[in-house]
Motif scaffolding. Structure first.
Motif, PDB file in Angstrom:
ATOM      1  N   SER A 264      46.396  67.326  25.048  1.00 48.29           N
ATOM      2  CA  SER A 264      45.037  67.766  24.688  1.00 48.29           C
ATOM      3  C   SER A 264      44.162  68.190  25.848  1.00 48.29           C
TER       4      SER A 264
ATOM      5  N   VAL B  72      49.902  64.923  32.192  1.00 48.51           N
ATOM      6  CA  VAL B  72      48.655  64.143  32.304  1.00 48.51           C
ATOM      7  C   VAL B  72      48.862  62.797  31.613  1.00 48.51           C
TER       8      VAL B  72
ATOM      9  N   SER C 232      58.448  64.589  35.564  1.00 49.91           N
ATOM     10  CA  SER C 232      58.643  64.854  34.139  1.00 49.91           C
ATOM     11  C   SER C 232      59.402  63.711  33.482  1.00 49.91           C
TER      12      SER C 232
ATOM     13  N   THR D  78      59.817  63.798  29.719  1.00 46.76           N
ATOM     14  CA  THR D  78      60.502  64.339  28.540  1.00 46.76           C
ATOM     15  C   THR D  78      60.784  65.843  28.647  1.00 46.76           C
TER      16      THR D  78
HETATM   17  C1  LIG Z   1      51.680  57.381  29.175  1.00 40.06           C
HETATM   18  C2  LIG Z   1      51.249  58.727  28.650  1.00 40.06           C
HETATM   19  C3  LIG Z   1      49.920  59.059  28.645  1.00 40.06           C
HETATM   20  C4  LIG Z   1      49.507  60.318  28.188  1.00 40.06           C
HETATM   21  N1  LIG Z   1      48.182  60.620  28.279  1.00 40.06           N
HETATM   22  C5  LIG Z   1      47.764  61.850  27.919  1.00 40.06           C
HETATM   23  C6  LIG Z   1      46.389  62.196  28.063  1.00 40.06           C
HETATM   24  O1  LIG Z   1      45.556  61.416  28.533  1.00 40.06           O
HETATM   25  N2  LIG Z   1      46.015  63.434  27.651  1.00 40.06           N
HETATM   26  C7  LIG Z   1      46.896  64.343  27.126  1.00 40.06           C
HETATM   27  O2  LIG Z   1      46.465  65.434  26.770  1.00 40.06           O
HETATM   28  N3  LIG Z   1      48.222  64.049  27.021  1.00 40.06           N
HETATM   29  C8  LIG Z   1      48.670  62.823  27.400  1.00 40.06           C
HETATM   30  N4  LIG Z   1      50.022  62.506  27.295  1.00 40.06           N
HETATM   31  C9  LIG Z   1      50.975  63.543  26.833  1.00 40.06           C
HETATM   32  C10 LIG Z   1      51.702  64.231  27.996  1.00 40.06           C
HETATM   33  O3  LIG Z   1      50.814  64.537  29.055  1.00 40.06           O
HETATM   34  C11 LIG Z   1      52.398  65.553  27.574  1.00 40.06           C
HETATM   35  O4  LIG Z   1      53.160  65.409  26.432  1.00 40.06           O
HETATM   36  C12 LIG Z   1      53.238  66.109  28.723  1.00 40.06           C
HETATM   37  O5  LIG Z   1      53.459  67.478  28.518  1.00 40.06           O
HETATM   38  C13 LIG Z   1      54.590  65.407  28.878  1.00 40.06           C
HETATM   39  O6  LIG Z   1      55.265  65.977  29.975  1.00 40.06           O
HETATM   40  P1  LIG Z   1      56.782  65.682  30.327  1.00 40.06           P
HETATM   41  O7  LIG Z   1      57.613  66.113  29.118  1.00 40.06           O
HETATM   42  O8  LIG Z   1      57.070  66.544  31.506  1.00 40.06           O
HETATM   43  O9  LIG Z   1      56.935  64.228  30.598  1.00 40.06           O
HETATM   44  C14 LIG Z   1      50.465  61.266  27.720  1.00 40.06           C
HETATM   45  C15 LIG Z   1      51.813  60.897  27.710  1.00 40.06           C
HETATM   46  C16 LIG Z   1      52.215  59.652  28.172  1.00 40.06           C
HETATM   47  C17 LIG Z   1      53.693  59.298  28.175  1.00 40.06           C
END
Ligand SMILES: Cc1cc2nc3c(=O)[nH]c(=O)nc-3n(C[C@H](O)[C@H](O)[C@H](O)COP(=O)(O)O)c2cc1C
Length: 258
Positions: free
Chosen positions: A87, A55, A9, A11
């Motif tokens: 998404s 993701v 994680s 954020t």
């Molecule tokens: C480098 C990066 C790439 C991401 N790519 C996608 C993606 O391909 N599809 C999607 O739905 N979200 C994408 N996101 C959003 C994160 O998957 C989403 O906000 C997630 O819940 C963050 O989790 P965390 O707070 O545990 O880090 C991306 C975020 C980052 C930082």
């Protein structure tokens, strides 16, 4: 019966989900996937194993991939995955299943959770009301996930197929996080507090002369930029005028590396 959830994680979305699943499952241990925990190479004590992750570019974070590849798992273990994303889960379940297949085992169940997108390199954070709606919805989904996991439900309908699979594989192949960090910089607001260094799961940030120095082994989780209390850390220029996001119910200290 014991369960271990390995989570990654930046954020806090995936951490919040991991904590909620743990609290409802009972007898569950949480382990953060980070540079330190890459030293874990086997789990032969858990009856159930979960992977919870964000993701990235339609797939799994590099470190999650490395972690699962390194992990020896007994064949009779129930293995579940929960993807958090803005998404869609892309090919992330396909990727985990393939890694497990090479070990002679497989993903038992996969679950998707839409959460606020944290890719502020490209877009602004969602408005608070929209975030709240997603949190409320994910609370309900988590109850269903826990129920499925308790019953050892086999549920693998979430894998991508057809053109979607081809498209997401293509997108994932463009994901090269390692030296993306060369685009991070700090404004004059940086006071050298070192929080960016403490939360980085890749141990990629050193404080040199009171400022962060990125060492080019970045996972691109954006934790440094998102949690900076001064909002000083920027990625190129686009983030100067954008807000920041982290899960409101997670404290930054919960993500500190030991
Ligand atoms: C480098 C990066 C790439 C991401 N790519 C996608 C993606 O391909 N599809 C999607 O739905 N979200 C994408 N996101 C959003 C994160 O998957 C989403 O906000 C997630 O819940 C963050 O989790 P965390 O707070 O545990 O880090 C991306 C975020 C980052 C930082």
């Amino acid at each position: 019966m014991s369960t271990t959830i390995y989570f990654f994680s930046g954020t806090g979305n995936s951490l919040k989900v991991a904590k909620d699943v743990r609290d409802r499952l009972g007898e569950t241990k949480l382990v953060r996937i980070s540079k330190e925990s890459l030293s874990i190479t086997s789990d032969n004590i858990s009856d159930k194993i979960g992977f919870i992750y964000p993701v990235y570019f339609g797939g799994i974070p590099y470190m999650v991939r490395k972690f699962i590849e390194n992990l020896e798992i007994s064949k009779d273990v129930y293995i579940f995955a929960v993807a958090t994303f803005g998404s869609g889960a892309g090919v992330s379940f396909n990727q985990i299943d393939s890694i497990l297949n090479r070990k002679g085992t497989a993903l038992s169940a996969s679950f998707s959770l839409t959460m606020p997108g944290n890719y502020q390199v490209m877009y602004s954070p969602l408005a608070d009301e929209k975030q709240e709606r997603l949190f409320k919805n994910s609370d309900e989904e988590i109850l269903k996930i826990v129920d499925s996991v308790k019953r050892n439900e086999i549920k693998n309908s979430n894998k991508a197929g057809g053109i979607k699979k081809v498209a997401f594989r293509f997108i994932y192949n463009t994901f090269k996080p390692k030296d993306k960090d060369k685009n991070f910089w700090t404004t004059e607001k940086c006071n050298g507090c070192g929080i960016c260094s403490k939360i980085c799961p890749a141990n990629n940030i050193n404080i040199v002369n009171g400022k962060p120095k990125w060492e080019h082994r970045c996972e691109f989780c954006l934790a440094c930029m998102q949690w900076c209390p001064q909002k000083s850390i920027q990625y190129k220029k686009a983030t100067l005028k954008r807000g920041r996001y982290h899960h409101p119910k997670i404290k930054v200290s919960e993500l500190f590396q030991k």
